[in-house]
Design a protein around this motif. Structure first.
Motif, PDB file in Angstrom:
ATOM      1  N   SER A  52      -6.228   9.949   0.286  1.00 19.98           N
ATOM      2  CA  SER A  52      -5.354   8.889  -0.208  1.00 19.98           C
ATOM      3  C   SER A  52      -5.247   7.754   0.800  1.00 19.98           C
ATOM      4  O   SER A  52      -5.279   6.573   0.431  1.00 19.98           O
ATOM      5  CB  SER A  52      -3.965   9.462  -0.513  1.00 19.98           C
ATOM      6  OG  SER A  52      -4.031  10.494  -1.476  1.00 19.98           O
ATOM      7  N   VAL A  84      -6.794  -1.485  -1.200  1.00 26.64           N
ATOM      8  CA  VAL A  84      -5.768  -2.234  -1.930  1.00 26.64           C
ATOM      9  C   VAL A  84      -5.428  -3.480  -1.127  1.00 26.64           C
ATOM     10  O   VAL A  84      -5.087  -3.393   0.057  1.00 26.64           O
ATOM     11  CB  VAL A  84      -4.508  -1.374  -2.131  1.00 26.64           C
ATOM     12  CG1 VAL A  84      -3.401  -2.197  -2.790  1.00 26.64           C
ATOM     13  CG2 VAL A  84      -4.829  -0.141  -2.966  1.00 26.64           C
ATOM     14  N   ARG A 142       0.778  -1.236   0.000  1.00 25.48           N
ATOM     15  CA  ARG A 142       0.000   0.000   0.000  1.00 25.48           C
ATOM     16  C   ARG A 142       0.810   1.286   0.000  1.00 25.48           C
ATOM     17  O   ARG A 142       0.257   2.351  -0.284  1.00 25.48           O
ATOM     18  CB  ARG A 142      -0.931  -0.007   1.218  1.00 25.48           C
ATOM     19  CG  ARG A 142      -2.003  -1.084   1.132  1.00 25.48           C
ATOM     20  CD  ARG A 142      -2.808  -1.211   2.400  1.00 25.48           C
ATOM     21  NE  ARG A 142      -3.884  -2.188   2.250  1.00 25.48           N
ATOM     22  CZ  ARG A 142      -4.606  -2.680   3.254  1.00 25.48           C
ATOM     23  NH1 ARG A 142      -4.357  -2.280   4.504  1.00 25.48           N
ATOM     24  NH2 ARG A 142      -5.548  -3.560   3.024  1.00 25.48           N
ATOM     25  N   LEU A 173      -1.286  -2.415  -9.298  1.00 29.90           N
ATOM     26  CA  LEU A 173      -2.748  -2.427  -9.198  1.00 29.90           C
ATOM     27  C   LEU A 173      -3.370  -3.291 -10.293  1.00 29.90           C
ATOM     28  O   LEU A 173      -4.414  -3.917 -10.078  1.00 29.90           O
ATOM     29  CB  LEU A 173      -3.277  -0.997  -9.283  1.00 29.90           C
ATOM     30  CG  LEU A 173      -2.933  -0.095  -8.088  1.00 29.90           C
ATOM     31  CD1 LEU A 173      -3.355   1.338  -8.369  1.00 29.90           C
ATOM     32  CD2 LEU A 173      -3.588  -0.606  -6.806  1.00 29.90           C
ATOM     33  N   VAL A 225      -6.474   3.840  -0.122  1.00 33.79           N
ATOM     34  CA  VAL A 225      -5.566   2.688  -0.207  1.00 33.79           C
ATOM     35  C   VAL A 225      -5.960   1.571   0.756  1.00 33.79           C
ATOM     36  O   VAL A 225      -5.392   0.480   0.681  1.00 33.79           O
ATOM     37  CB  VAL A 225      -4.103   3.094   0.030  1.00 33.79           C
ATOM     38  CG1 VAL A 225      -3.648   4.085  -1.017  1.00 33.79           C
ATOM     39  CG2 VAL A 225      -3.891   3.639   1.418  1.00 33.79           C
ATOM     40  N   PRO A 227       0.928   2.816  -3.754  1.00 33.38           N
ATOM     41  CA  PRO A 227      -0.341   3.435  -4.139  1.00 33.38           C
ATOM     42  C   PRO A 227      -0.681   4.687  -3.341  1.00 33.38           C
ATOM     43  O   PRO A 227      -1.248   5.639  -3.887  1.00 33.38           O
ATOM     44  CB  PRO A 227      -1.355   2.316  -3.875  1.00 33.38           C
ATOM     45  CG  PRO A 227      -0.576   1.064  -4.084  1.00 33.38           C
ATOM     46  CD  PRO A 227       0.793   1.357  -3.547  1.00 33.38           C
ATOM     47  N   LEU A 228      -0.326   4.717  -2.056  1.00 34.93           N
ATOM     48  CA  LEU A 228      -0.567   5.918  -1.251  1.00 34.93           C
ATOM     49  C   LEU A 228       0.209   7.106  -1.817  1.00 34.93           C
ATOM     50  O   LEU A 228      -0.340   8.201  -1.999  1.00 34.93           O
ATOM     51  CB  LEU A 228      -0.161   5.660   0.198  1.00 34.93           C
ATOM     52  CG  LEU A 228      -0.226   6.862   1.147  1.00 34.93           C
ATOM     53  CD1 LEU A 228      -1.649   7.373   1.272  1.00 34.93           C
ATOM     54  CD2 LEU A 228       0.334   6.486   2.518  1.00 34.93           C
ATOM     55  N   CYS A 281      -1.217   8.163  -5.297  1.00 33.11           N
ATOM     56  CA  CYS A 281      -2.500   8.843  -5.168  1.00 33.11           C
ATOM     57  C   CYS A 281      -2.300  10.287  -4.717  1.00 33.11           C
ATOM     58  O   CYS A 281      -2.895  11.221  -5.267  1.00 33.11           O
ATOM     59  CB  CYS A 281      -3.393   8.091  -4.186  1.00 33.11           C
ATOM     60  SG  CYS A 281      -5.069   8.773  -4.035  1.00 33.11           S
TER      61      CYS A 281
END
Length: 720
Positions: free
Chosen positions: A45, A52, A4, A238, A49, A7-8, A11
């Motif tokens: 964000s 995810v 994660r 992702l 996440v 992606p954090l 984002c």
């Protein structure tokens, strides 16, 4: 944490890029407005996440990856460059970031009135543009009401992110933000490797990538590549999650090796949308993001043919994100897009062809469902199943041989009139090479990577690409045969298929045409977002496969030996290539040089750059850092003093008539000689001996080169 953190970060940076696209055109990039909005974006964000998926991992793997990423980021920050006097792209990004951080909007004003108004534009020797900063005229030269804007090169996203550092700590803050972004990119990369190969192998792969010199070099300067690497890695991760979430756990006793599944269509759709947006919104930071979006379209077609629930959200996110990214690109960077049209138009055309072709294949296949069984059965006989996968693997192997062998039979060239050709010709002359400025040296692109990774890693990676090609062919034939046999079409898709197709396609396109001035180490940053990470992952996959065989079939000592060899192959060559320049800092002292020039200028001074070096390096520095109008003189031969004086005097006269004090700026002794010829007294305000990276065309850089920076200023109010 491994799953994660990337992606954090992506984002949050995407939100920063979107806010910049909304606010910068209207002068709204203000810290009092942006910072609270970014805090809200960070909270959002963190909330997003949570969805995810995060699989189990050894307790030591996440701390190890964090330590590697943090060490990489800290080292890059401690050795960051001070490239703020514009010579290369990093200087352009730095000045762009500084402008929007301090002036809060675009375009950059030209202060045309300070040079005598639009009449100045009728003088062919007068120039407001400079490298990476375009002159956009609204109206006709000499006509009343004509205005000029200065439009910076490149896309808005990276300068917006880097400008946040200025608000925190001025130039020092701005210049270390790329190191922070590079550390975040390593976390995103580790998350991708953890999904593909397992969290244990993510540690080795991340350590290898962190040590590779082009990755470190990009992190030390204000380039967009660290952010691009983050977005590509996160988008691919992702995509893996989306494919796995939509795959069936098992259907009618049929299981596909390499196909992970959780049978959660809702999660697959959400993750597919997120992956598509990550691919598309990467276009806020780099034009090349269109390449990955284009290569994603055939992957979407495969998912659609297998009735995968992520297909539609994935393409919607990718095309929607791309459409959003196109708006600020066209609005704020149109001149730049025009200059790269020779590369951009084929890229767009290729994307359109891939998109329409993928759509047509899906449409035709859907229409002919139930009538293609005989074809499937012919393709999937025992002979066919043995033949087609091997043919695919052989084709990939042949491509590798061709790429490696290109220097033996190919010499790539570009237009000899291209500005980059003149740079190449000068470097060839300095380095004792045959002068042929049109050469791009693209035929050596695979060698460029081997300089930093070692040949063993490249060979292992390419063998993995061959294995993946064979596995893709075998999976396709097996799943097609199942669909034609009446058992129902399975939605199971290999979780690695999307990243493998996109990475391999991007590798081929980049190696075939890097599209960059081929002096190193600057040219090598083209390989940072996709090419080098893909080779690292593939080589790590080879090590993981051999280790699994050792674990199950060989003595325990063999496993230890395999792991030791893998560590040596993955870590030692990058370290040996990086070690000579590991502690190097370049362009040191340039921030102080800029401050010295600004301190020497008065409130009513208008700067005119004389020689070519001054015209290239200083106009935007003076506008952005000194807040003074700046232009330059277009000169063919600076040594023809009489001719230069003749073209300078009318420009100086117009500046004086406008009520300002003309100040001549020279950056070479030849320019200072012009000042003397005008009968003026100059002051040398900068005399710096800095350093820059070596600029080699045919070998790996292993040191630095001296970089003298000189500036003379001379008030010219009395020139007549």
């Amino acid at each position: 944490m491994l799953a994660r953190s990337g992606p954090l970060a992506a984002c949050f940076l995407a939100i920063a890029g979107l806010l910049a696209a909304l606010l910068v055109p209207f002068g709204g990039w203000l810290p009092g407005l942006v910072v609270p909005l970014l805090v809200v974006g960070l909270v959002f964000s963190v909330w997003v996440v949570r969805f995810v998926p995060a699989g189990p991992a050894p307790r030591w793997s996440a701390p190890a990856v964090i330590a590697i990423a943090a060490g990489h980021g800290v080292w890059a920050a401690l050795t960051h460059a001070e490239h703020v006097v514009l010579r290369r792209d990093a200087g352009s990004y730095a000045l762009y970031s500084q402008w929007i951080a301090t002036r809060h909007g675009l375009p950059i004003p030209s202060w045309l009135e300070a040079f005598g108004g639009s009449q100045a534009l009728t003088d062919p020797a007068f120039r407001l543009a400079s490298p990476a900063y375009y002159q956009v005229v609204h109206g006709s030269a000499g006509a009343a009401g004509t205005t000029v804007d200065i439009v910076p090169q490149f896309l808005l996203g990276a300068p917006a992110v880097y400008s946040l550092g200025w608000w925190a700590a001025g130039w020092n803050g701005l210049l270390i933000v790329p190191a922070i972004c590079s550390a975040l990119a390593l976390l995103g990369f580790a998350g991708l490797v953890a999904r593909l190969l397992g969290p244990r192998w993510a540690v080795l792969a991340t350590l290898s990538l962190a040590m590779i010199q082009p990755v470190l070099h990009a992190a030390r300067s204000t380039y967009s590549e660290p952010i691009a690497l983050l977005f590509v890695a996160v988008a691919a991760a992702l995509l893996v999650d989306a494919v796995a979430a939509g795959n069936p756990l098992r259907k009618n006793g049929f299981a596909i090796p390499g196909v992970h599944g959780t049978d959660d269509p809702r999660a697959a759709r959400g993750l597919g949308l997120a992956a598509g947006l990550a691919f598309g919104l990467a276009g806020l930071f780099r034009v090349d993001g269109l390449r990955e979006v284009s290569l994603l379209l055939p992957v979407v077609a495969v998912l659609a043919l297998r009735r995968h629930p992520a297909a539609r959200p994935l393409v919607a996110g990718a095309l929607g994100g791309t459409a959003i990214a196109v708006i600020p690109a066209v609005w704020l960077s149109r001149p730049y897009l025009g200059t790269i049209s020779a590369s951009l138009v084929p890229l767009i055309a290729g994307g359109v062809v891939l998109g329409l072709g993928s759509w047509a294949v899906v449409a035709i296949a859907r229409r002919r469902e139930g009538r293609t069984g005989a074809l499937y059965l012919r393709l999937t006989t025992d002979a066919g199943q043995n033949r087609w996968p091997w043919l695919l693997a052989g084709a990939v192997g042949l491509i590798g041989v061709v790429l490696a062998g290109r220097p033996l039979w190919m010499t790539t060239r570009q237009d000899p009139n291209d500005p980059g050709s003149r740079v190449v010709a000068g470097l060839q002359l300095e380095q004792g090479l045959a002068v042929d400025g049109g050469r791009t040296y693209a035929e050596h692109s695979l060698n460029w990577i081997s300089w930093y990774t070692g040949p063993a890693m490249l060979v292992a990676a390419w063998l993995v690409f061959m294995v993946l090609a064979a596995a893709t062919g075998r999976w396709w034939l097996n799943s097609a045969a199942r669909g034609s046999s009446g058992a129902g079409r399975t939605t199971g898709v290999p979780f690695w298929l999307g990243p493998a197709v996109i990475a391999f396609g991007s590798i081929l396109l980049t190696l075939y045409r890097p599209g960059i001035t081929p002096d190193h180490p600057w040219a090598d940053r083209r390989m940072v977002p996709v090419v080098i990470p893909a080779f690292v992952i593939a080589a790590t996959a080879a090590a993981a496969w051999v280790s699994r065989r050792a674990l199950h079939r060989w003595p325990a000592t063999a496993l230890t030996g395999v792991v030791a060899v893998a560590v040596v192959v993955m870590v030692l060559p990058p370290w040996l290539a990086t070690q000579p320049v590991a502690g190097q800092r370049t362009e040191t002292g340039e921030v102080a040089a800029v401050e010295a020039v600004c301190d020497a200028l008065g409130d009513h001074d208008v700067v005119l750059a004389l020689d070519n070096r001054a015209a290239n390096e200083w106009p935007q520095v003076v506008r952005g850092s000194c807040d003074r109008p700046a232009a330059s003189v277009r000169i063919t031969d600076i040594t023809d003093t009489a001719a230069v004086v003749a073209v300078v005097k009318p420009i100086v006269a117009r500046i004086t008539a406008a009520g300002n004090t003309p100040v001549l700026l020279a950056a070479t002794p030849e320019g200072e000689a012009v000042i003397q010829a005008l009968g003026l007294t100059s002051e040398e305000v900068v005399n710096l001996t800095s350093n820059e990276d070596q600029r080699y065309l045919t070998k790996v850089p292993d040191g630095e080169a001296p970089l003298p920076v000189q500036v003379w200023l001379a008030p010219a109010a009395g020139v007549s």
